[in-house]
Design an enzyme around this catalytic site. Structure first.
Site: not given
Length: 466
Positions: A9-10
């Site tokens: 996840a960014c």
């Protein structure tokens, strides 16, 4: 066979999230390891880990640049690793994890969670949380403002003869409201990252005061950090009997955090930061062609140096912040320099085919769209494969693009959107030179890559290709 589950996840939930997942899956296959990766992207999570998946897993890998709920991994061996590190060399990451005998067991205990949180967070992460909380407001507001200019450069002004009611609505929604919330939301996001939901109110107030006092985005950054750390301190140190514990977060913390933060902003922070911002705005607006070229080149080099990493995010955040002060040239240089790396590589895979593998040439096709859409991360797979030759080439091309853009005072009223916003009238100032900057930067990148990269040698041995 080792069984691994992972989450990537960014903050934006776009390129890095899926590139990290793909890199882990590919590397796991090469190492003979089973892996299932959940991606928490911009939309709903995909390939979600089930209770059965987690139970069967030997190791859990969390590769995220934002907060992830870890409660479902209680009692599992858990490793946290930078998402940028995974994108760059997922195979090395997996090899190190597989031989590590000291991986800790995640325990769902308050004191353990606090310790983990203290290890994970830092000012950069808090700032990035604020930036990505703010970004949708900036993008939506900026593009709606741009749409109002399609009716005429002054069509959104009720006092102007060219006033159009639709343009006025776009201007009010995008400029007065969405764009106007930029600094308060930035500060609220920073404070939330530090102190949780209790930090939102003091952060929002600090950001609004920064706006009213003329301290702009710099004041918002300072105010958000001040509000967040103050609120976290109050939460930790104020103790109440259980009978009145609900008053702590409902009344006492908000009053103290808002009051103290507000007084500090009004009497200490506001004036000096306003002075600094005014001086910076005056300097940037007064840049001549020569200084503009140098500053534009610096923007371009930083944008291409890590393609979505800390330097890229720092300069793009800085340029977006300047928009709140009415300085629109740096964001144009930032955007054109961010489009150049994927476009230059896409062109290089066409002109210098013998210097790329078949897989890279296929990836080059997607780089056309990624580059035109201002998604610099499209260049990362090429940079990872050959960093010594590719990264300097990208920096040179983006430096040229940024230098031309800022040197000729190209401006952008939208902070994102890539080339797709160019057809909207009046959005890009000095559009011909902006297009020239993009084309020139792309060509320079392409030929630097072509000159520096070595040919891919393919030797056939029987039925094998090496």
């Amino acid at each position: 066979m080792k069984n691994i589950v992972a989450i990537t996840a960014c903050p934006t939930g776009v390129a890095h999230t899926y590139m990290a997942a793909a890199a882990l899956e590919k590397s796991a296959k090469e190492l003979g390891v089973y892996i299932k990766v959940e991606t928490q992207g911009a939309s709903a999570p995909e390939n979600v880990l089930t209770a059965k998946d987690i139970e069967a897993a030997d190791i859990v890998i969390i590769s995220a640049a934002k907060e992830i709920d870890l409660s479902r991994f209680n009692g599992k061996k858990l490793v946290e690793v930078s998402i940028n590190k995974v994108v760059r060399d997922a195979k090395k990451v997996l090899e190190e994890i597989l031989v590590d005998k000291d991986i800790s067991i995640y325990e769902l205990k308050t004191e353990h969670k606090e310790k983990k949180k203290a290890q994970q967070v830092g000012i950069y992460k808090h700032l990035m949380t604020g930036v990505y909380t703010m970004l949708p407001f900036v993008v939506a507001g900026g593009i709606l403002i741009a749409l109002s200019f399609a009716f005429g450069i002054h069509a959104g002004d009720p006092k102007d003869p060219s006033y159009n009611i639709i343009a006025g609505a776009f201007s009010k929604i995008g400029g007065d409201v969405a764009f106007g919330l930029m600094v308060p939301v930035l500060a609220a996001g920073i404070a939330y990252s530090i102190a949780g939901k209790e930090g939102i109110v003091s952060g929002m107030v600090a950001g609004m005061l920064a706006k009213l006092l003329g301290a702009g985005f710099l004041g918002g950054l300072v105010g958000g950090l001040l509000a967040g750390y103050l609120t976290a301190f109050l939460i930790k140190n104020i103790k109440l009997p259980k009978s009145v514990a609900s008053l702590k977060t409902l009344i006492i913390i908000p009053i103290l955090s808002v009051g103290i933060t507000g007084f500090v902003m009004v009497f200490i922070v506001g004036t000096p930061v306003k002075y600094c911002l005014d001086a910076l705005t005056y300097f940037l607006n007064g840049l001549g062609t020569r200084n503009g070229v140098l500053f534009g080149a610096l923007i371009g080099i930083m944008m291409a140096s890590d393609m979505g990493g800390p330097l890229n995010k720092a300069i793009s955040t800085f340029c977006i912040g300047l928009m709140a002060s009415g300085v629109y040239a740096p964001i144009a240089a930032c955007m054109v320099a961010g489009m150049t790396p994927p476009l230059g590589l896409a062109l290089a895979t066409v002109i210098f085919k013998n210097k790329f593998t078949e897989e890279e040439r296929e990836a080059g096709k997607s780089c056309w769209v990624l580059g035109l859409s201002y998604i610099t991360e499209g260049a990362i797979p090429f940079a990872v494969a050959d960093p010594i030759r590719v990264i300097p080439s990208l920096m040179i091309g983006s430096g040229v693009a940024g230098a031309i853009s800022l040197g000729f005072n190209c401006t952008s009223l939208a902070p994102h959107g890539g080339i797709w916003i160019a057809p909207i009238p009046h959005v890009i100032g000095n559009l011909p030179m902006y297009i020239l900057a993009l084309v020139t930067g792309t060509i320079v990148t392409c030929f630097c890559v072509g000159l520096l990269k070595k040919k891919k040698m393919i030797i056939t041995r029987g039925n094998e290709v090496c």
